[in-house]
Design a protein around this motif. Structure first.
Motif, PDB file in Angstrom:
ATOM      1  N   MET A   1       2.573 -13.119  34.520  1.00  0.00           N
ATOM      2  CA  MET A   1       3.951 -12.516  34.895  1.00  0.00           C
ATOM      3  C   MET A   1       5.282 -13.154  34.121  1.00  0.00           C
ATOM      4  O   MET A   1       6.393 -12.767  34.298  1.00  0.00           O
ATOM      5  CB  MET A   1       4.043 -13.262  36.556  1.00  0.00           C
ATOM      6  CG  MET A   1       4.817 -14.288  36.892  1.00  0.00           C
ATOM      7  SD  MET A   1       5.478 -14.150  38.637  1.00  0.00           S
ATOM      8  CE  MET A   1       6.765 -14.121  38.372  1.00  0.00           C
ATOM      9  N   ASN A   2       4.992 -13.815  32.957  1.00  0.00           N
ATOM     10  CA  ASN A   2       5.943 -14.269  32.230  1.00  0.00           C
ATOM     11  C   ASN A   2       6.221 -13.394  30.891  1.00  0.00           C
ATOM     12  O   ASN A   2       6.801 -13.539  30.133  1.00  0.00           O
ATOM     13  CB  ASN A   2       5.621 -15.803  31.521  1.00  0.00           C
ATOM     14  CG  ASN A   2       6.019 -16.582  32.762  1.00  0.00           C
ATOM     15  OD1 ASN A   2       6.918 -16.019  33.613  1.00  0.00           O
ATOM     16  ND2 ASN A   2       5.385 -17.670  33.028  1.00  0.00           N
ATOM     17  N   ARG A   3       5.274 -12.012  30.980  1.00  0.00           N
ATOM     18  CA  ARG A   3       5.509 -11.277  29.844  1.00  0.00           C
ATOM     19  C   ARG A   3       6.855 -10.550  29.799  1.00  0.00           C
ATOM     20  O   ARG A   3       7.565 -10.410  30.841  1.00  0.00           O
ATOM     21  CB  ARG A   3       4.553 -10.230  29.704  1.00  0.00           C
ATOM     22  CG  ARG A   3       4.229  -8.870  30.715  1.00  0.00           C
ATOM     23  CD  ARG A   3       3.709  -7.843  30.497  1.00  0.00           C
ATOM     24  NE  ARG A   3       3.485  -7.173  31.471  1.00  0.00           N
ATOM     25  CZ  ARG A   3       4.384  -5.954  31.466  1.00  0.00           C
ATOM     26  NH1 ARG A   3       5.184  -5.827  30.648  1.00  0.00           N
ATOM     27  NH2 ARG A   3       4.103  -4.842  32.284  1.00  0.00           N
ATOM     28  N   LYS A   4       7.405 -10.068  28.514  1.00  0.00           N
ATOM     29  CA  LYS A   4       8.468  -9.439  28.511  1.00  0.00           C
ATOM     30  C   LYS A   4       8.384  -8.109  29.165  1.00  0.00           C
ATOM     31  O   LYS A   4       7.317  -7.262  29.068  1.00  0.00           O
ATOM     32  CB  LYS A   4       8.768  -8.846  26.983  1.00  0.00           C
ATOM     33  CG  LYS A   4       9.336 -10.126  26.418  1.00  0.00           C
ATOM     34  CD  LYS A   4       9.399  -9.985  24.805  1.00  0.00           C
ATOM     35  CE  LYS A   4       9.750 -11.239  24.170  1.00  0.00           C
ATOM     36  NZ  LYS A   4       9.509 -11.031  22.696  1.00  0.00           N
ATOM     37  N   ILE A  93      -0.229  -9.224  41.917  1.00  0.00           N
ATOM     38  CA  ILE A  93      -0.690  -8.787  43.026  1.00  0.00           C
ATOM     39  C   ILE A  93      -0.485  -9.733  44.035  1.00  0.00           C
ATOM     40  O   ILE A  93      -0.809 -11.154  44.203  1.00  0.00           O
ATOM     41  CB  ILE A  93      -2.235  -8.606  42.909  1.00  0.00           C
ATOM     42  CG1 ILE A  93      -2.578  -7.566  41.953  1.00  0.00           C
ATOM     43  CG2 ILE A  93      -2.886  -8.052  43.973  1.00  0.00           C
ATOM     44  CD1 ILE A  93      -3.722  -7.665  41.107  1.00  0.00           C
ATOM     45  N   LEU A  94       0.479  -9.384  45.028  1.00  0.00           N
ATOM     46  CA  LEU A  94       1.021 -10.258  45.950  1.00  0.00           C
ATOM     47  C   LEU A  94       0.403 -10.280  47.528  1.00  0.00           C
ATOM     48  O   LEU A  94       0.754  -9.148  48.113  1.00  0.00           O
ATOM     49  CB  LEU A  94       2.620 -10.314  46.220  1.00  0.00           C
ATOM     50  CG  LEU A  94       3.277 -10.511  44.922  1.00  0.00           C
ATOM     51  CD1 LEU A  94       4.976 -10.533  44.815  1.00  0.00           C
ATOM     52  CD2 LEU A  94       2.849 -11.976  44.461  1.00  0.00           C
ATOM     53  N   ASN A 103      -9.506 -12.618  50.075  1.00  0.00           N
ATOM     54  CA  ASN A 103     -10.112 -11.181  49.750  1.00  0.00           C
ATOM     55  C   ASN A 103     -10.038 -10.827  48.571  1.00  0.00           C
ATOM     56  O   ASN A 103     -11.047 -10.282  47.772  1.00  0.00           O
ATOM     57  CB  ASN A 103      -9.731 -10.177  51.053  1.00  0.00           C
ATOM     58  CG  ASN A 103     -10.550 -10.696  52.186  1.00  0.00           C
ATOM     59  OD1 ASN A 103     -11.660 -11.192  52.198  1.00  0.00           O
ATOM     60  ND2 ASN A 103      -9.967 -10.409  53.401  1.00  0.00           N
ATOM     61  N   LEU A 104      -8.784 -10.676  48.154  1.00  0.00           N
ATOM     62  CA  LEU A 104      -8.277 -10.615  46.716  1.00  0.00           C
ATOM     63  C   LEU A 104      -9.208 -11.378  45.596  1.00  0.00           C
ATOM     64  O   LEU A 104      -9.612 -10.604  44.726  1.00  0.00           O
ATOM     65  CB  LEU A 104      -6.837 -10.452  46.490  1.00  0.00           C
ATOM     66  CG  LEU A 104      -6.100  -9.408  47.335  1.00  0.00           C
ATOM     67  CD1 LEU A 104      -4.678  -9.750  47.188  1.00  0.00           C
ATOM     68  CD2 LEU A 104      -6.299  -8.034  46.587  1.00  0.00           C
ATOM     69  N   GLY A 111     -12.976 -14.517  38.160  1.00  0.00           N
ATOM     70  CA  GLY A 111     -11.776 -15.281  38.321  1.00  0.00           C
ATOM     71  C   GLY A 111     -10.904 -15.076  37.033  1.00  0.00           C
ATOM     72  O   GLY A 111      -9.903 -15.702  36.755  1.00  0.00           O
ATOM     73  N   GLU A 112     -11.073 -13.765  36.329  1.00  0.00           N
ATOM     74  CA  GLU A 112     -10.158 -13.791  35.210  1.00  0.00           C
ATOM     75  C   GLU A 112      -8.879 -13.193  35.414  1.00  0.00           C
ATOM     76  O   GLU A 112      -7.890 -13.161  34.675  1.00  0.00           O
ATOM     77  CB  GLU A 112     -10.803 -12.615  34.326  1.00  0.00           C
ATOM     78  CG  GLU A 112     -11.287 -11.309  35.029  1.00  0.00           C
ATOM     79  CD  GLU A 112     -12.132 -10.272  34.004  1.00  0.00           C
ATOM     80  OE1 GLU A 112     -11.857 -10.313  32.799  1.00  0.00           O
ATOM     81  OE2 GLU A 112     -13.047  -9.851  34.613  1.00  0.00           O
ATOM     82  N   HIS A 113      -8.719 -12.752  36.623  1.00  0.00           N
ATOM     83  CA  HIS A 113      -7.200 -12.148  37.039  1.00  0.00           C
ATOM     84  C   HIS A 113      -6.539 -13.209  38.187  1.00  0.00           C
ATOM     85  O   HIS A 113      -5.550 -13.008  38.617  1.00  0.00           O
ATOM     86  CB  HIS A 113      -7.427 -10.872  37.639  1.00  0.00           C
ATOM     87  CG  HIS A 113      -8.119  -9.791  36.616  1.00  0.00           C
ATOM     88  ND1 HIS A 113      -7.433  -9.455  35.762  1.00  0.00           N
ATOM     89  CD2 HIS A 113      -9.181  -9.196  36.945  1.00  0.00           C
ATOM     90  CE1 HIS A 113      -8.403  -8.552  35.160  1.00  0.00           C
ATOM     91  NE2 HIS A 113      -9.192  -8.189  35.858  1.00  0.00           N
ATOM     92  N   SER A 114      -7.033 -14.387  38.018  1.00  0.00           N
ATOM     93  CA  SER A 114      -6.534 -15.481  39.219  1.00  0.00           C
ATOM     94  C   SER A 114      -5.205 -15.743  39.086  1.00  0.00           C
ATOM     95  O   SER A 114      -4.344 -15.958  39.876  1.00  0.00           O
ATOM     96  CB  SER A 114      -7.366 -16.586  39.262  1.00  0.00           C
ATOM     97  OG  SER A 114      -7.333 -17.231  37.998  1.00  0.00           O
ATOM     98  N   GLU A 115      -4.458 -15.641  37.712  1.00  0.00           N
ATOM     99  CA  GLU A 115      -3.072 -15.996  37.297  1.00  0.00           C
ATOM    100  C   GLU A 115      -2.453 -15.101  38.086  1.00  0.00           C
ATOM    101  O   GLU A 115      -1.197 -15.345  38.466  1.00  0.00           O
ATOM    102  CB  GLU A 115      -3.063 -15.968  36.168  1.00  0.00           C
ATOM    103  CG  GLU A 115      -3.730 -16.922  35.142  1.00  0.00           C
ATOM    104  CD  GLU A 115      -2.843 -18.249  35.285  1.00  0.00           C
ATOM    105  OE1 GLU A 115      -1.642 -18.160  34.735  1.00  0.00           O
ATOM    106  OE2 GLU A 115      -3.328 -19.206  35.967  1.00  0.00           O
TER     107      GLU A 115
END
Ligand code: 4NP
Length: 171
Positions: A1-4, A93-94, A103-104, A111-115
């Motif tokens: 979420m910190n990408r440009k 993803i909120l 569930n998400l 767990g690769e997308h947990s961030e």
């Protein structure tokens, strides 16, 4: 979420609840409205989805639509189910409540997308228990409360993301 965030690489965000007919379409509509007000539409791709298949293809609940309309916001979603492949596609993803979050996270097997999977109310200055309460079986006051919580959270979320926008010289 910190990408440009640039016009060439817009930030992709999906709001997720259970049915994709009440809370997440409202979040999508409010966030889109705020983005449009600031003229930032080229920098975002905004979506919503549900963790269940109960209401696939349906428009937003009439009480959600009515409440949003009172604030000049049109909801134009059609319910869809959040798929495992969406984890790859989206930057953020909120989830609207802890059950949606669980569930998400279950879909994210390694767990690769947990961030990038978070609670919507992580951005709320008054997060209370972290949940956007499910208004489906209740009265209009629940829908108004959902709207207020989502507006406050969306404003804070956009403020945070705006820090990462890199505008071109002509903008
Ligand atoms: P939403 O609300 O998750 O905010 O869209 C609900 C919609 C439908 C159901 C529950 C919650 N349902 O049980 O069908």
């Amino acid at each position: 979420m910190n990408r440009k965030i640039t016009k060439d690489n817009p930030f992709k965000i999906s709001f997720v609840c259970l049915g994709n007919i009440c809370r997440s379409p409202t979040a999508e509509g409010i966030f889109e409205h705020l983005v449009n007000q600031k003229g930032l539409q080229s920098y975002f791709y905004i979506d919503s989805a549900g963790t269940s298949a109960y209401h696939i293809g349906e428009p937003a609940n009439s009480k959600s639509q009515w409440t949003a309309n009172q604030h000049g916001i049109k909801l134009h979603s059609r319910a869809r189910r959040f798929e495992a492949g969406d984890l790859e596609d989206f930057d953020l993803i909120l989830a609207m409540d802890h059950e949606n979050l669980r569930n998400l996270k279950r879909l994210d097997r390694n767990g690769e997308h947990s961030e990038k999977i978070k609670l919507m109310r992580d951005f709320d200055p008054q997060p209370e228990d972290g949940e956007v309460p499910d208004p489906y079986y209740g009265g209009m006051d629940g829908f108004q409360n959902v709207f207020d919580v989502l507006k406050r959270s969306s404003e804070a979320l956009l403020k945070e993301l705006e820090k990462n926008i890199e505008k071109e010289k002509a903008d």
